[in-house]
Design a protein around this motif. Structure first.
Motif, mmCIF file in Angstrom:
data_model
loop_
_atom_site.group_PDB
_atom_site.id
_atom_site.type_symbol
_atom_site.label_atom_id
_atom_site.label_comp_id
_atom_site.label_asym_id
_atom_site.label_seq_id
_atom_site.Cartn_x
_atom_site.Cartn_y
_atom_site.Cartn_z
ATOM 1 N N TYR A 42 47.680 -10.954 11.668
ATOM 2 C CA TYR A 42 46.340 -10.897 12.268
ATOM 3 C C TYR A 42 46.404 -10.172 13.609
ATOM 4 O O TYR A 42 47.349 -10.367 14.383
ATOM 5 C CB TYR A 42 45.803 -12.314 12.506
ATOM 6 N N GLY A 43 45.400 -9.342 13.882
ATOM 7 C CA GLY A 43 45.315 -8.649 15.169
ATOM 8 C C GLY A 43 44.203 -9.246 16.020
ATOM 9 O O GLY A 43 43.248 -9.829 15.488
ATOM 10 N N ARG A 63 49.495 -12.262 27.859
ATOM 11 C CA ARG A 63 50.448 -11.176 27.607
ATOM 12 C C ARG A 63 50.782 -10.445 28.908
ATOM 13 O O ARG A 63 49.881 -10.131 29.692
ATOM 14 C CB ARG A 63 49.810 -10.183 26.627
ATOM 15 N N ILE A 70 48.567 -1.680 20.309
ATOM 16 C CA ILE A 70 48.430 -0.679 19.246
ATOM 17 C C ILE A 70 46.932 -0.446 18.996
ATOM 18 O O ILE A 70 46.157 -1.401 18.922
ATOM 19 C CB ILE A 70 49.121 -1.182 17.957
ATOM 20 N N HIS A 72 44.018 0.707 16.461
ATOM 21 C CA HIS A 72 43.809 0.762 15.017
ATOM 22 C C HIS A 72 42.652 1.701 14.696
ATOM 23 O O HIS A 72 41.583 1.590 15.301
ATOM 24 C CB HIS A 72 43.539 -0.644 14.469
ATOM 25 N N SER A 103 53.149 2.328 12.950
ATOM 26 C CA SER A 103 52.457 2.677 14.200
ATOM 27 C C SER A 103 53.170 3.869 14.804
ATOM 28 O O SER A 103 54.395 3.861 14.936
ATOM 29 C CB SER A 103 52.483 1.496 15.180
ATOM 30 N N ILE A 105 53.651 6.568 17.951
ATOM 31 C CA ILE A 105 53.417 6.781 19.392
ATOM 32 C C ILE A 105 53.181 8.265 19.637
ATOM 33 O O ILE A 105 53.999 9.109 19.245
ATOM 34 C CB ILE A 105 54.631 6.336 20.232
ATOM 35 N N THR A 122 51.461 7.515 26.856
ATOM 36 C CA THR A 122 51.469 7.538 25.388
ATOM 37 C C THR A 122 50.647 6.380 24.823
ATOM 38 O O THR A 122 50.312 5.445 25.548
ATOM 39 C CB THR A 122 52.907 7.414 24.865
ATOM 40 N N VAL A 123 50.367 6.458 23.523
ATOM 41 C CA VAL A 123 49.599 5.394 22.872
ATOM 42 C C VAL A 123 50.131 5.190 21.444
ATOM 43 O O VAL A 123 50.545 6.152 20.795
ATOM 44 C CB VAL A 123 48.085 5.747 22.868
ATOM 45 N N ALA A 124 50.121 3.937 20.993
ATOM 46 C CA ALA A 124 50.532 3.630 19.613
ATOM 47 C C ALA A 124 49.282 3.589 18.732
ATOM 48 O O ALA A 124 48.283 2.974 19.116
ATOM 49 C CB ALA A 124 51.246 2.278 19.572
ATOM 50 N N ARG A 126 47.743 3.109 14.586
ATOM 51 C CA ARG A 126 48.004 2.900 13.159
ATOM 52 C C ARG A 126 46.720 2.670 12.388
ATOM 53 O O ARG A 126 45.713 2.218 12.952
ATOM 54 C CB ARG A 126 49.027 1.779 12.944
ATOM 55 N N ALA A 146 44.524 -3.653 19.277
ATOM 56 C CA ALA A 146 44.820 -5.006 18.791
ATOM 57 C C ALA A 146 46.313 -5.297 18.758
ATOM 58 O O ALA A 146 47.041 -4.701 17.971
ATOM 59 C CB ALA A 146 44.234 -5.212 17.397
ATOM 60 N N GLU A 185 55.284 -7.532 11.556
ATOM 61 C CA GLU A 185 54.554 -6.421 12.159
ATOM 62 C C GLU A 185 55.049 -5.052 11.702
ATOM 63 O O GLU A 185 56.171 -4.909 11.208
ATOM 64 C CB GLU A 185 54.657 -6.496 13.699
ATOM 65 N N VAL A 188 57.319 0.658 14.467
ATOM 66 C CA VAL A 188 56.785 1.503 15.551
ATOM 67 C C VAL A 188 57.713 2.699 15.716
ATOM 68 O O VAL A 188 58.916 2.530 15.936
ATOM 69 C CB VAL A 188 56.686 0.728 16.891
ATOM 70 N N SER A 231 60.509 0.275 23.625
ATOM 71 C CA SER A 231 59.176 -0.276 23.637
ATOM 72 C C SER A 231 59.149 -1.342 24.716
ATOM 73 O O SER A 231 60.042 -2.190 24.751
ATOM 74 C CB SER A 231 58.926 -0.910 22.277
ATOM 75 N N PRO A 232 58.143 -1.309 25.612
ATOM 76 C CA PRO A 232 58.150 -2.296 26.687
ATOM 77 C C PRO A 232 58.254 -3.729 26.165
ATOM 78 O O PRO A 232 58.864 -4.581 26.792
ATOM 79 C CB PRO A 232 56.803 -2.064 27.373
HETATM 80 O O1 TXA Z 1 51.577 -4.802 12.503
HETATM 81 C C1 TXA Z 1 51.314 -4.661 13.694
HETATM 82 O O2 TXA Z 1 51.810 -3.730 14.373
HETATM 83 C C2 TXA Z 1 50.368 -5.664 14.355
HETATM 84 C C3 TXA Z 1 48.992 -5.545 13.702
HETATM 85 C C4 TXA Z 1 47.945 -6.394 14.373
HETATM 86 O O3 TXA Z 1 48.618 -4.193 13.676
HETATM 87 N N1 TXA Z 1 50.292 -5.474 15.764
HETATM 88 C C5 TXA Z 1 51.301 -5.786 16.620
HETATM 89 O O4 TXA Z 1 51.022 -5.556 17.943
HETATM 90 O O5 TXA Z 1 52.358 -6.207 16.251
HETATM 91 P P1 TXA Z 1 51.923 -6.120 19.135
HETATM 92 O O6 TXA Z 1 51.163 -5.900 20.361
HETATM 93 O O7 TXA Z 1 52.282 -7.508 18.874
HETATM 94 O O8 TXA Z 1 53.132 -5.143 19.182
HETATM 95 C C6 TXA Z 1 52.986 -3.815 19.634
HETATM 96 C C7 TXA Z 1 54.329 -3.214 19.905
HETATM 97 C C8 TXA Z 1 54.956 -3.785 21.177
HETATM 98 O O9 TXA Z 1 56.350 -3.939 20.966
HETATM 99 C C9 TXA Z 1 54.663 -2.701 22.213
HETATM 100 O O10 TXA Z 1 55.593 -2.703 23.272
HETATM 101 C C10 TXA Z 1 54.745 -1.438 21.353
HETATM 102 O O11 TXA Z 1 54.158 -1.805 20.114
HETATM 103 N N2 TXA Z 1 53.972 -0.320 21.932
HETATM 104 C C11 TXA Z 1 52.627 -0.176 21.974
HETATM 105 N N3 TXA Z 1 52.293 0.950 22.607
HETATM 106 C C12 TXA Z 1 53.440 1.561 22.974
HETATM 107 C C13 TXA Z 1 53.751 2.762 23.665
HETATM 108 N N4 TXA Z 1 52.804 3.583 24.117
HETATM 109 N N5 TXA Z 1 55.064 3.059 23.874
HETATM 110 C C14 TXA Z 1 56.044 2.244 23.408
HETATM 111 N N6 TXA Z 1 55.807 1.085 22.750
HETATM 112 C C15 TXA Z 1 54.516 0.740 22.529
#
Ligand code: TXA
Ligand code: MG
Length: 343
Positions: A42-43, A63, A70, A72, A103, A105, A122-124, A126, A146, A185, A188, A231-232
């Motif tokens: 779930y997001g 958080r 990410i 969507h 996802s 980047i 940058t941006v992730a 998906r 999300a 998840e 990435v 990834s941070p």
């Molecule tokens: O399956 C998924 O990816 C789920 C569903 C809801 O889509 N989302 C998810 O989001 O797992 P979250 O926030 O729990 O994890 C996102 C990951 C984190 O490890 C974050 O650091 C990385 O993606 N991330 C996001 N944007 C980034 C960026 N610009 N550069 C590097 N890492 C990034």
């Protein structure tokens, strides 16, 4: 009755039908937060163009503000809104793996709130493989930022009940749908570097991507002395149940006696000890073969179930770290308080 109703603490429970989706989209458009199902987990969604809305995601989850989200999207036009430039490799990956658990980047476009990417350039992005998620993004008419819809540090939610456990009263609404099928998840991958880098392993593996793109793909590893961005999110403890989790790794024949001794020792001390593998039916057969899809689907719900049963200690056995198994092991290692290697 649990439809289009408040679940007690001000969070609206919406159906996953057209009416529920329109209501959810209207909340997103007005700057609110809605938890929605995807095929992974779930997001917790907000309009990616609205900084005030995105800010609420970080506070609802608790958080850290340096961990980006990410975005969507429902189609390639939205991808072009989110990313400043879209390299050919990204279009190829999108064509092959989207909608799906990947996802990508890319350089961030100016219209996307800087809070989404935690200040990074940058941006992730998906495109989820879930009809409800896609319909919501289309109805909202805006890309949806999300993260997973859990309190920060907790196991990701694979059902709307898990979302309520963590976020009831802290978000505007949750769409009640069937449990998420994949259960962990997305992969990435960073395409802003010379060589694509997997920042978080998932169901789509680096090998699969490398063979499809016909180039080498690297894996980011914490602590490794290489010019590879991490990834941070990887520096934080993640996916953790309240109970202490001990992960036992090593050859199966050597693990079993160690586990039996651990169970005996801690039960004698009066602790409630649970075996993770034992509550996941179908996760392994009697010959010790493991089924990573089953692990992925049930991992987070089993960890939450252990907490509900009031376990003090969870003991988990490693599974074969290949394909989806590699992604499951990545989550298990992060959830673990201790990793016990037997030789
Ligand atoms: O399956 C998924 O990816 C789920 C569903 C809801 O889509 N989302 C998810 O989001 O797992 P979250 O926030 O729990 O994890 C996102 C990951 C984190 O490890 C974050 O650091 C990385 O993606 N991330 C996001 N944007 C980034 C960026 N610009 N550069 C590097 N890492 C990034
Ligand atoms: Mg998460």
């Amino acid at each position: 009755m649990i439809s289009d109703t408040h679940c007690g603490k001000g969070t609206l429970l919406l159906k996953d039908d057209p009416d529920g989706i329109i209501k959810a989209a209207s909340i997103i458009s007005k700057g609110g937060l809605v938890a929605f199902p995807t095929e992974t987990v779930y997001g917790l969604g907000a309009a990616a163009t609205n900084s005030r809305a995105v800010k609420k995601i970080y506070s609802a989850k608790g958080r850290p503000s340096d961990n980006p989200l990410i975005v969507h999207v429902a189609d390639l036009c939205q991808l072009e809104q989110v990313a400043e430039t879209v390299p050919k490799a990204a279009y190829r990956l999108a064509e092959r793996f989207w909608p799906g658990p990947l996802s990508i980047i890319l350089p961030k476009a100016g219209s996307i709130s800087g809070l989404v990417s935690a200040g990074l350039a940058t941006v992730a992005v998906r495109m989820p493989n879930h009809q409800v998620a896609l319909a919501l993004i289309k109805a909202a008419g805006v890309p949806i930022a999300a993260p997973s819809a859990n309190r920060s540090g907790r196991p990701s939610p694979t059902s709307y009940r898990h979302v309520l456990e963590d976020l009831s009263g802290r978000i505007d609404a949750v769409i009640k749908s069937t449990p998420c099928q994949i259960g962990i998840e997305s992969t990435v991958i960073d395409l802003t570097t010379n060589m694509p880098v997997i920042l978080r392993p998932g169901g789509i593996t680096g090998e699969e991507i490398a063979s499809f793109l016909g180039c080498r793909v690297d894996y980011a590893q914490p602590g490794r002395n290489a010019p590879v961005p991490l990834s941070p999110g990887v520096k934080y403890r993640h996916y953790s149940p309240r109970a202490t989790l001990i992960l036992v790794s090593g050859p199966q024949s050597r693990r079993r006696p160690v586990i039996a001794a651990l169970v005996k020792k801690y039960r004698k001390q009066g602790l409630k000890v649970g075996l993770l593998n034992a509550i996941m039916p179908g996760a392994a057969d009697s010959d010790g073969n493991t089924f990573p899809e089953v692990w992925a689907t049930h991992l987070y719900s089993s960890l939450r179930e252990m907490d509900r049963r009031g376990m003090n200690l969870i003991i988990a056995e490693e599974l074969e770290s290949q394909g989806l198994g590699h992604a499951v092991m990545n989550r298990l290692k992060k959830a673990a308080s201790r990793i016990l290697r037997v030789t």
